[in-house]
Structure formats: structure tokens, C-alpha cells
Design an enzyme around this catalytic site. Structure first.
Site, PDB file in Angstrom:
ATOM      1  N   HIS A 158      -7.629  -3.416 -25.510  1.00 47.15           N
ATOM      2  CA  HIS A 158      -6.119  -3.468 -25.439  1.00 47.15           C
ATOM      3  C   HIS A 158      -5.640  -4.861 -26.285  1.00 47.15           C
ATOM      4  O   HIS A 158      -4.414  -4.986 -26.973  1.00 47.15           O
ATOM      5  CB  HIS A 158      -5.337  -3.200 -24.277  1.00 47.15           C
ATOM      6  N   ASP A 366      -0.982 -10.497 -31.040  1.00 45.73           N
ATOM      7  CA  ASP A 366      -0.846  -9.438 -30.013  1.00 45.73           C
ATOM      8  C   ASP A 366      -1.700  -8.107 -30.379  1.00 45.73           C
ATOM      9  O   ASP A 366      -1.760  -7.799 -31.815  1.00 45.73           O
ATOM     10  CB  ASP A 366       0.740  -8.846 -30.220  1.00 45.73           C
TER      11      ASP A 366
END
Ligand code: ADQ
Length: 475
Positions: A158, A366
């Protein structure tokens, strides 16, 4: 023929409903499990001295079973707080300056992965599709193989996968990536992450990139692809017009007294660039006198990993920065920055997004950033707000057609983009919103699950031995 059972492994398990405060990962997986049933295995969130011999706790919800085990306090320290969050998290986010390596973390991380595999293996059926998630479980697939499971195992990361120049600083970098070769399919959020992983396999491990998104290292050939995660966009749109959202939207509009609202929503984490964001906002007030008294920044930053000193330090720094900027510019009837550490329900958050003229998303790095997508889904299509998005967020690849891109290391570009967003005319806002809406509503969480599981189901299982196919150049 019936569909194989889905088995999801992630550090935290549940909740299965989509009403509460759960973040993006949980919501996407819960959706897949609600639709097709299956088993969700992970850590209970509890620590217990006797956890090593403790039971697997199970709960059934319709067709889905949740199964969890506890960690010992030592495992929580070495596995979760140590290796996962002091070593891997900063490293994979390109923050070598914050990485802590400790061989005891490494030992405990591997021992916990082994124990999870040993507890999970007896619950598995040979034709299960096993889907392992995130940096807590790089070696879990290899441990499941040792425990005798020969079916298909997929893995999804992720968070970013940093370039090999950074990843090789990890003492066990070769072992970890070799362990990942036990998976049949390895998925990343973006092409950049996928290419970084392939570069590690080729440059560090002597592997070869093959046709069809495959890489061969020694006698292992696995599939490596990118699967950008999405949100339940239609659900979010509905949340945004719910009574609870409406109350929050109205309350914020009342408080703002006609001033446009800029909102930031992030777990309080140094990767999210929250202090940098405040500095960008400060530069706006500094350089554009006409903005003083005319705009509010609301930063919602629920506390995260508060046991770690870096996170405690970040909280102090954030509060000090907000206090300094407020002290510098506040007037009797206007305080520029408001910071909150409260968690909100998804409906309330959707209302907050809808009240905000600008969503200010400035991570230094991110994996994806679901807040950016949630903001888009929550907008009123006839009067949408503007998304300011860091060029270092994974979401950039999909949203750059509509967002204003910013560099969080440069307060000047953030101030300029803020000014531009706050004065943007309705037709440009609509045009930009529409460019993003299409992507957000098409690339949903369910599509992400279906794409990944479809690719995993198509992999010949168990993984192929080395083939004789010629390599292709990694670009
Ligand atoms: P996170 O680092 O947690 O996720 P993000 O993708 O932005 O980052 O997801 C945060 C989630 O938490 C969002 O769904 C958001 O709505 C929710 N949230 C934040 N503040 C909240 C609050 N105050 N109240 C309620 N909910 C709140 C990791 C990776 C990301 C990747 C996701 C999913 O770091 O890069 O996008 O996983 O893969």
C-alpha cells in the site's frame, strides 16, 4: 465451477461495515469480503504475555470469518513499532534520515511472520486465493510455503517502494525481496513503485524482466504489476448528501462567515507533509496581504503511532507552527489555522470535504492518498472545490489532469497554487473536477479488488519454475 475462497491477510482486521471511521484499506477489503465471503486474518490489536501460545480468535459475519491472534508485548515492540514502523515505513517513504535499524527488530519481524503463517496454514484450503497486504508481511508468503501451502498467494504493497539506492540501506534488503519471490503476484500502487522493485530485482539480484509483467530471479518467475487503489466513490457521493454530512457542512459554513475554507485531512504522520503545508499557507498570508482575514485552514490530523518518539515530536512541531502562524496573523475576529485531532465518521468527513473550497494534500511521499479521491467524490458537481495535490503522492498519476500540482518542499509554489485555487472561476473548477471525477468513479475500490484477484486467479499455480523465455529490457 465455484469461485475459490478469498483469504485476506493484513495487520489489522475489519471492520466489515462501511459506516464508521475505517480508513481506505479496510473499506476496500471489507467490500470484497462482503461481496464474495471468505476469511480475513490478522492481528487482533491486543497484546498479551501468553500470545505466542494463544488461540486464533474467530468471529463470523455472514459469509465472512474474521480470525485474529494477539502479539506479545515484545512482538508489538519489535515487529509493529520496531521493524514495521521505525525501519520499513520511513525507508520505503525515502526517509533514510528517520530510519532506525536494530537487529532485534529484524529477528522479531521474521518470527512474527513465521507465527502468523503457522497459525494461518491450518485454516487454508488448497484452492484458496490468499491475498497478503502491506509492509508488515513481506516474508509471510515464503513462510506459508514453508508451512506447506502450495496455492496462489498474491501480495499488495500500500505504500511506496523506494528506489534500490535507498532500499539497499536495509541490512536485510536482499533477503526481504528474495522472500517476496514466494508470491505469485506482487502488486504496487503505481508504475514508479513497480519499476523500483524491478530495478532491485535486476540490479541487486541479477534477475531478468520478461514479457507479460513478469520477472525471473534464479528459478522463480513471478508477476509484478501496478494496481492503483480506489475508493467507494458512489458511496462517498451519497455520504456527502446525507443529513450528517449536511450538518457538518452547514456548521463549517456558519463558522467561516463566508470565508473560503481550505482543508487538510491526514493521520498525523511525517510523510504527509503537514508542517510543510502550514508553511505554504503562511507564505500565502505573507505574500498576499489581501488574503489575510479572508481564508481559513482547517487541519484534521488524528493521532497515529503516538508511542513513537518521531510522531510525538511531529505533534509538538505542528502545534508550534500553527501557534506561531496564528500569533503572527490572527486578528480579534479571525484565526487563520485550526488544528483538530478528532476522528470523524465517513459521513461527517464527506460533509467537511464538501464545505471546503480547497483540499490541500501535500505528502512528501505517499503510496496513493485516498483523501484526494474522497474529496473529489464528495464535491457538488455544480460548485466543486479545487484539489491541491503533491507531486509526490501516488494519486498524482491519476489526478494530475484536474488537480493543481504542488511541491511540498517549496512554500512559494504552494502559496501560488493556493492563491490560484481560492480565486479560480466556476467554469475552470468544473472542468478540473470533471477530469478527476471520471477517474475516481471508474477506478473504485471494488474494481481494484477485482483487477487484483482476477490477475491472481489467472496466474498458473503454484508459481512457474524458470522458463526459457528471453528477457525484455526494463525501461
Ligand atoms: P494512509 O497513510 O492512512 O493509508 P490515506 O490513503 O490518505 O492514507 O487514507 C487515510 C484514510 O483515513 C482515508 O480514508 C481518510 O478518510 C481516513 N481519515 C483520515 N483522517 C480521518 C479522520 N479524522 N476521521 C476519519 N477518517 C479519517 C495507506 C497509505 C496510502 C494509501 C492507503 C490505501 O499510506 O498511501 O493510499 O494506505 O492503500
Amino acid at each position: 465451477m465455484s469461485e475459490p475462497r478469498l483469504v485476506v491477510v493484513s495487520n489489522r482486521v475489519g471492520p466489515l461495515d462501511d459506516e464508521g471511521k475505517a480508513g481506505g484499506l479496510a473499506v476496500g477489503l471489507a467490500d470484497a469480503l462482503r461481496r464474495r465471503g471468505g476469511l480475513w486474518f490478522g492481528w487482533s490489536g491486543e497484546t498479551d504475555e501468553a500470545a505466542a501460545d494463544g488461540p486464533v480468535k474467530t468471529e463470523r459475519h455472514g459469509q465472512t470469518e474474521l480470525a485474529t491472534i494477539d502479539l506479545t508485548p515484545e512482538e508489538n515492540e519489535g515487529f509493529y513499532l520496531g521493524y514495521a514502523n521505525r525501519s520499513l515505513w520511513p525507508l520505503l517513504h525515502y526517509r533514510l534520515d528517520l530510519v532506525q535499524f536494530d537487529r532485534s527488530f529484524d529477528r522479531v519481524y521474521h518470527a512474527v511472520n513465521r507465527r502468523f503463517a503457522e497459525r494461518l496454514a491450518p485454516l487454508l484450503r488448497p484452492d484458496d486465493l490468499v491475498w497478503v497486504h502491506d509492509y508488515h508481511f513481506f516474508p509471510l508468503g515464503a513462510e506459508l510455503r514453508k508451512a506447506g501451502f502450495a496455492g496462489r498467494i498474491g501480495y499488495f504493497l500500500h505504500i511506496p517502494f523506494c528506489p534500490p539506492e535507498i532500499f539497499t540501506a536495509l541490512p536485510a534488503s536482499h533477503d526481504l525481496v528474495r522472500a517476496m519471490l514466494a508470491y505469485d503476484l506482487v502488486g504496487f500502487q503505481t508504475e514508479t513503485d513497480r519499476m523500483n522493485f524491478l530495478a532491485f530485482c535486476t540490479r541487486e539480484l541479477g534477475g531478468e524482466v520478461l514479457e507479460g509483467n513478469r520477472v525471473r530471479v534464479g528459478d522463480r518467475t513471478i508477476e509484478v504489476d501496478s494496481f492503483p487503489i480506489g475508493i467507494d466513490a458512489e458511496g462517498y457521493r451519497r455520504f456527502a448528501v446525507s443529513p450528517e454530512a449536511g450538518e457538518h457542512e452547514e456548521m463549517l459554513r456558519d463558522i467561516a462567515k463566508g470565508r473560503p475554507l481550505v482543508v487538510g485531512v491526514d493521520r498525523l504522520d511525517y510523510t504527509k507533509g503537514i508542517v510543510e503545508r502550514l508553511l505554504g499557507f503562511e507564505r500565502l498570508l505573507e505574500d498576499h496581504e489581501e488574503m489575510r482575514g479572508g481564508v481559513n485552514l482547517l487541519q484534521i490530523a488524528p493521532l497515529s503511532r503516538a508511542e513513537l518518539e518521531t510522531y510525538a515530536g511531529l505533534r509538538t512541531e505542528l502545534e508550534a507552527t500553527a501557534g506561531r502562524v496564528n500569533g503572527r496573523f490572527a486578528t480579534l475576529d479571525w484565526t487563520p489555522i485550526q488544528i483538530m485531532t478528532t476522528g470523524f465518521t465517513r459521513r461527517a468527513l464527506a460533509g467537511i470535504y464538501r464545505a471546503a473550497r480547497v483540499c490541500f494534500v501535500t505528502p512528501l511521499r505517499d503510496g496513493m492518498n485516498l483523501v484526494a479521491k474522497e474529496y473529489v467524490a464528495a464535491q457538488d458537481p455544480t460548485d466543486p472545490g479545487v484539489l491541491l495535490l503533491s507531486r509526490f503522492a501516488g494519486a498524482r498519476a491519476e489526478l494530475e489532469g484536474g488537480a493543481l500540482l504542488v511541491n511540498p518542499y517549496n512554500p512559494d509554489t504552494m502559496a501560488d497554487a493556493l492563491k490560484r485555487a481560492l480565486t479560480m472561476k466556476l467554469d475552470e473548477r468544473i472542468e478540473r473536477f470533471e477530469a478527476m471525477r471520471e477517474t475516481v468513479f471508474a477506478g473504485t475500490a471494488s474494481r481494484w479488488c477485482d483487477r487484483f484477484l482476477g490477475a491472481l486467479a489467472d496466474v498458473p499455480a503454484p508459481s512457474q519454475p524458470a522458463s526459457e523465455e528471453p528477457p525484455v529490457q526494463a525501461s
